[in-house]
Design an enzyme around this catalytic site. Structure first.
Site, PDB file in Angstrom:
ATOM      1  N   SER A   1     -75.303   5.714  20.017  1.00 34.02           N
ATOM      2  CA  SER A   1     -74.546   6.232  18.872  1.00 34.02           C
ATOM      3  C   SER A   1     -73.128   5.674  18.879  1.00 34.02           C
ATOM      4  CB  SER A   1     -74.491   7.758  19.000  1.00 34.02           C
ATOM      5  OG  SER A   1     -73.548   8.293  18.113  1.00 34.02           O
TER       6      SER A   1
ATOM      7  N   LYS B   1     -75.328   9.860  25.808  1.00 34.67           N
ATOM      8  CA  LYS B   1     -75.575   8.506  25.284  1.00 34.67           C
ATOM      9  C   LYS B   1     -74.912   7.470  26.197  1.00 34.67           C
ATOM     10  CE  LYS B   1     -77.986   9.694  21.803  1.00 34.67           C
ATOM     11  NZ  LYS B   1     -79.439   9.525  21.951  1.00 34.67           N
TER      12      LYS B   1
ATOM     13  N   TYR C   1     -72.934  15.686  24.263  1.00 31.08           N
ATOM     14  CA  TYR C   1     -73.930  14.846  23.578  1.00 31.08           C
ATOM     15  C   TYR C   1     -73.554  13.368  23.748  1.00 31.08           C
ATOM     16  CZ  TYR C   1     -75.918  12.136  19.748  1.00 31.08           C
ATOM     17  OH  TYR C   1     -76.535  11.147  19.027  1.00 31.08           O
TER      18      TYR C   1
END
Ligand code: NAD
Ligand code: UD1
Length: 335
Positions: free
Chosen positions: A124, A152, A148
């Site tokens: 992302s 990644k 989050y």
């Protein structure tokens, strides 16, 4: 060529499934349906007019994943499965680390055992943290501001290390910008549970009057109209990028990182206006406080993907707005 799509029933995975089938790939979807619905599989059959093989499976369960790899002889994996809500990741970080990291470790272990050497990973733009300059290039510094994002970042590192240790491996890290829109059939799209966090699903629910009005988070950013600027990309263009990434992975070894974005930045108010014009509906809004953790501007330099993957986004903002609206009329959160 047989490709496993972990999380293939989700928003981006389902659109990629269509594009892979249309490009002639044999696909297998694995999903635990924690954030998707079983009827997506039937919808995929309707769109592609092909049988879609799928397994209900949790990718953190090594025994189940081992069995899956034994049954199916995969040539490649696209790893979409993951939890993705930024706010939620701050309240339940352990769940995020466990689900998003364990699934990658389990997959990589199975890939090693069954000698599957190609993997495309859903990363992302969040790994760019608070950008010092835009457009963002793949070699710019990475940093994260929430659990989050760190999952990644950590997954990218794990994948790079594994590829370094095994010269036969090919790892493609795709950093998505802001996917919106839906398949033109209106049969698949993003169907968030509860009140949406992201801009476009919020707008479509305001337009149907399911929600009363949009809060625009801040109009005092140093941008053209003061509202946040993002790189919105049609999910079908993003899905097509995965077909190119898979092709690339078969021809190259080592790790390569690509931004998948359009290179164009639109403000929140640009999106509201474009949506209203494209669909002839009203989206009432108020200006609200800035949202914690938001950045002023985030958009890609997509030239590396253009050069090496021979891919660029083709669908414009009007198309994105029309397809988002078309999907909103069909999706279950309408009922
Ligand atoms: P999504 O939630 O629609 O799809 C993810 C799918 O993975 C869901 O169907 C869910 O049920 C499944 N899943 C989650 N954990 C699983 C597990 N342990 N085992 C099996 N299945 C599991 O999300 P999406 O928007 O399609 O995103 C796909 C990937 O792309 C995610 O990794 C996400 O973090 C990443 N990503 C998404 C965006 C975005 O804006 N949508 C942006 C950047 C990156
Ligand atoms: C968010 C995540 C990002 C993730 C992406 C896709 C944060 C800080 N970032 O990106 O990690 O990869 O979603 O899931 O959560 N906006 C409003 N009102 C709303 C909703 C959004 O004004 O009700 C604005 C935001 O302030 C932002 C823009 O719209 O300027 C886009 O927001 P959103 O769709 O949530 O995406 P990002 O914040 O870019």
């Amino acid at each position: 060529m047989k490709v496993l799509l972990t999380g293939g029933a989700g928003y981006i995975g389902s659109h990629t499934a269509v594009e892979l089938v249309e490009a002639g790939y044999d696909i297998v979807i694995g999903d635990n349906f924690s954030n998707s619905k079983r009827d997506v599989i039937d919808r995929l059959k309707k769109i592609t007019k092909k049988e879609i093989k799928f397994y209900e499976i949790d990718f953190t369960d090594y025994e189940a994943v081992d069995k899956l790899f034994e049954e199916e002889k995969f040539d490649a994996v696209i790893h979409f499965a993951g939890l993705k809500a930024v706010g939620e990741s701050c309240s339940i970080p352990l769940d995020y680390y466990q689900n998003n990291i364990d699934s990658t470790l389990v997959l990589l272990k199975a890939m090693k055992k069954y000698e599957v050497e190609n993997i495309v990973f859903s990363s992302s733009a969040t790994v760019y943290g608070i950008p010092k300059e835009v457009p963002l290039k793949e070699n710019m510094p990475t940093f994260c501001t929430n659990p989050y994002g760190w999952t990644k970042y950590m997954n990218e590192q794990i994948l790079k290390d594994v590829a370094k240790a095994n010269p036969k491996m090919s790892v493609v890290l795709l950093r998505y910008f802001n996917p919106i829109g839906a398949h033109e059939s209106g049969l698949i799209g993003e169907d968030p549970n509860g009140i949406p966090n992201n801009l476009m699903p919020y707008i479509t629910q305001v337009a149907t009057k399911k929600l009363p009005l949009l809060s625009v988070f801040g109009n005092d950013y140093p941008t053209k109209d003061g509202t946040g600027v993002r790189d919105y990309i049609h999910v079908v263009d993003l899905a097509k990028g995965h077909v190119k990434a898979i092709e690339f992975s078969f021809k190259n070894r080592g790790t390569e990182v690509f931004n998948l974005g359009t290179g164009k930045g639109y403000s929140v108010l640009d999106i509201v206006k474009a949506f209203e014009t494209a669909n002839e509906v009203e989206v009432p809004y108020v200006i609200a406080e800035r949202r914690d953790g938001d950045v002023a501007e985030c958009y890609a330099d997509p030239s590396k993907a253009e050069q090496l993957l021979k891919w660029h986004a083709e669908r414009d903002l009007v198309q994105m707005c029309k397809d988002s609206w078309n999907w909103q009329q069909n999706c279950t959160n309408n009922f």
